[in-house]
Structure formats: C-alpha cells, structure tokens
Design an enzyme around this catalytic site. Sequence first.
Site, PDB file in Angstrom:
ATOM      1  N   SER A 152       0.267   5.414  -3.659  1.00 26.96           N
ATOM      2  CA  SER A 152       0.332   5.532  -2.206  1.00 26.96           C
ATOM      3  C   SER A 152      -0.641   6.617  -1.766  1.00 26.96           C
ATOM      4  O   SER A 152      -1.838   6.505  -1.998  1.00 26.96           O
ATOM      5  CB  SER A 152       1.768   5.833  -1.757  1.00 26.96           C
ATOM      6  OG  SER A 152       1.866   5.845  -0.358  1.00 26.96           O
ATOM      7  N   HIS A 179      -0.074   1.188  -1.256  1.00 27.43           N
ATOM      8  CA  HIS A 179       0.372   1.152   0.134  1.00 27.43           C
ATOM      9  C   HIS A 179      -0.849   1.236   1.041  1.00 27.43           C
ATOM     10  O   HIS A 179      -1.542   2.255   1.049  1.00 27.43           O
ATOM     11  CB  HIS A 179       1.305   2.325   0.430  1.00 27.43           C
ATOM     12  CG  HIS A 179       2.560   2.312  -0.377  1.00 27.43           C
ATOM     13  ND1 HIS A 179       3.350   3.424  -0.518  1.00 27.43           N
ATOM     14  CD2 HIS A 179       3.175   1.328  -1.082  1.00 27.43           C
ATOM     15  CE1 HIS A 179       4.397   3.137  -1.266  1.00 27.43           C
ATOM     16  NE2 HIS A 179       4.311   1.863  -1.627  1.00 27.43           N
ATOM     17  N   ASP A 274       9.222   4.886  -3.702  1.00 30.90           N
ATOM     18  CA  ASP A 274       8.888   3.518  -4.068  1.00 30.90           C
ATOM     19  C   ASP A 274       8.429   3.462  -5.521  1.00 30.90           C
ATOM     20  O   ASP A 274       7.605   4.265  -5.960  1.00 30.90           O
ATOM     21  CB  ASP A 274       7.786   2.982  -3.148  1.00 30.90           C
ATOM     22  CG  ASP A 274       7.559   1.492  -3.325  1.00 30.90           C
ATOM     23  OD1 ASP A 274       8.483   0.808  -3.788  1.00 30.90           O
ATOM     24  OD2 ASP A 274       6.457   1.021  -2.981  1.00 30.90           O
TER      25      ASP A 274
END
Length: 341
Positions: A152, A179, A274
């Site tokens: 991310s 992401h 995540d």
Amino acid sequence: MPGVLIVDDSAYARFVLKDRFRRLGWETRAVGDGSAAIEAIAQDAPDLVTLDVIMPGMDGIETVKAIRAIWQGPIIMVSSQTHGGADKTWPALEAGASDFVGKPAPDAPLDEVMDQILAKYEACRVPYPPVAHPSLRERTLNGVQAILIGASTGGPAALARVLTHIEAPIRVPIIIVQHMPSTFTPSLAQRLGKILGHPVYESPLGPEKLPWHSGLVVLARGGYHLRMDSSGVWSEPGARVHGVMPAIDVSGADGVHTFGAGLCMAILTGMGEDGAQSAVSCRQVGGTVLVQDPQTAVVWGMPQAVLNRGAATMMGTLDDIGRWINEVMHNDHGIFRSGMA
C-alpha cells in the site's frame, strides 16, 4: 500546529489546498516551482510537503531528489490522473517521495483527496522500534507454487526494489496487489514490466481470465478486487474490505484456497491491516509469509499486523525479500506444477 508546504505550478490548486489545510488548523505556505520549494524548506522545515508531479523547470522527480538531500519528512505527490501524470509518479516515488494521491476529479472530490493526504501523513509519522524477527532459514519449505505480493503506502517503490532481484525465467506465477486507483494501475504494470524485464499484465475484468502458467506476472486492476481460482486470475467489483479495493485479503483468501501450502505471501509497506487475515490462513495451511522490516518500510502498519498475529515466516529488507523469492524460484522449492490448476 503542524505546517505544510504546498508545491504546485497551478495557482488554483495552491489556493484550494491552502484553504482546506488552513480550515483544519495547519500553518500553510505555497510555492509555484521546485526551486522555490527548496528555498522554503531550507528556511523553515515544514511537517509535510505536497508536491505536484508535472511542473515547468524542476519537475516533481527532480524536486523530490533535491528535497531529500536536505529534508526527510513526508512528501505526498499530488498526481494528475492522466497517463503522463502517472508515468512521472513512479520515478518520483523511487526518488524518495512517501506516497501519492490523485488530484481532485469528478470521482475523487477535494474532500476525499484531503482525507487521503492526512491519513498518509499520519501513517508516515508513526515511529516503529526495532523488533526481533523470525528467520526463514529455520524451517523446511514446501514447494512454492505461487507468490502473492501485497503493498500500500510506499508500495510502488518497494515493489520496484523487490522485482530488481528477480531473474528470468519466471518459474512460478507472481500476483501483485497494490492499493491504487484504477487510473494508475496500467502505467504501474508497464513500469514494473520494464524493471522486471518481463511482461506484467493488469488483471482483466471477469468473465475474462488470465490462465495460470509459470511466467504469469499480474497486477491487480485498481478499483476492483483481484480474484483467482484453479483456472486463472481476474478482477471483479465488490464491497471495499478494510476500506480498500483491491484488497490483499480478498486475493489472499483465494490464493490459500487455490494453492494451499504452495502459496508464498509477501506483505510490504502500507498502513492498516490488509493482508493479515489471509496471512494467518496461509500459515495455517503450511504456506510461507514474508514481511518487510520496519527500518525500510515507509509505513509498517501492514507488516506489523501480520507479525503481531504470529503469521510471519521471515522479516527482512526489500533486498532480502527479493533475493529470497529469486532463490526459491530458481531451485527445487519453486516449481509451478502446470497440472495443479
């Protein structure tokens, strides 16, 4: 009171960002080019820099390099959601920018962009202490059948660093979940393909699928979840998980079901949790889980969440992770069985 330096050649962009930051209690200063940014930082170091990517004179890439020579605080690139803006974002991140957001657009209003900037700023300023880490060499490996890499905040530069260590031939499929908005993943796939020296495909929208084969390298399409089963990989819409889409945990759960103990997950820099849930599942079935160490991660939230749940097999630098993946891929631990899918 925190201070922000806004660097953008657009007077309108400087005005709206200054206005929003001031309403939130920030001290603001705005300049129109890279040279003025260097002078401003030297005079009064801010807590945060937002930096346009495409500017006349010193562009965002050159400005990041110059800033990093004198200041190490958070730099958030504010990137035009166009092909040209995306292409220049990746080298800016590799030059030392902390992360990026897309400029306000019809599907990304200013308030949403501001929320992203502030969340990334808060994540980048969290200190992480040195921690003990497990060693991969302490256990016997099962055969690695697929590698899933999740990232991310700070991810594009981290992915580039890992992939520089991977040599041809690509002997197992590599699935990458970053992401990222949908407008940026096509150019990121091209960028990573150039670094790897091997095609990197953006995952297709279902019902189309990319079938499994040993040389498959696929990047999750932004704005959709990457799914996989025994026949291949694709993307589809769905609800956000952990507030993001694509989500690593969605792809990771499919990966565990598809590859079982043959799945290797690598969780790199990023805020939030995540990837932690699917990493636990991966370890429970005998798979391998690598996490990036706190000293080299822009944000250590996602790797820390995996480590806190006891799911990490090994923690290391990006170079450690890249070298390990390459080693496993080129010895008997990493051979893709075409008949398994």
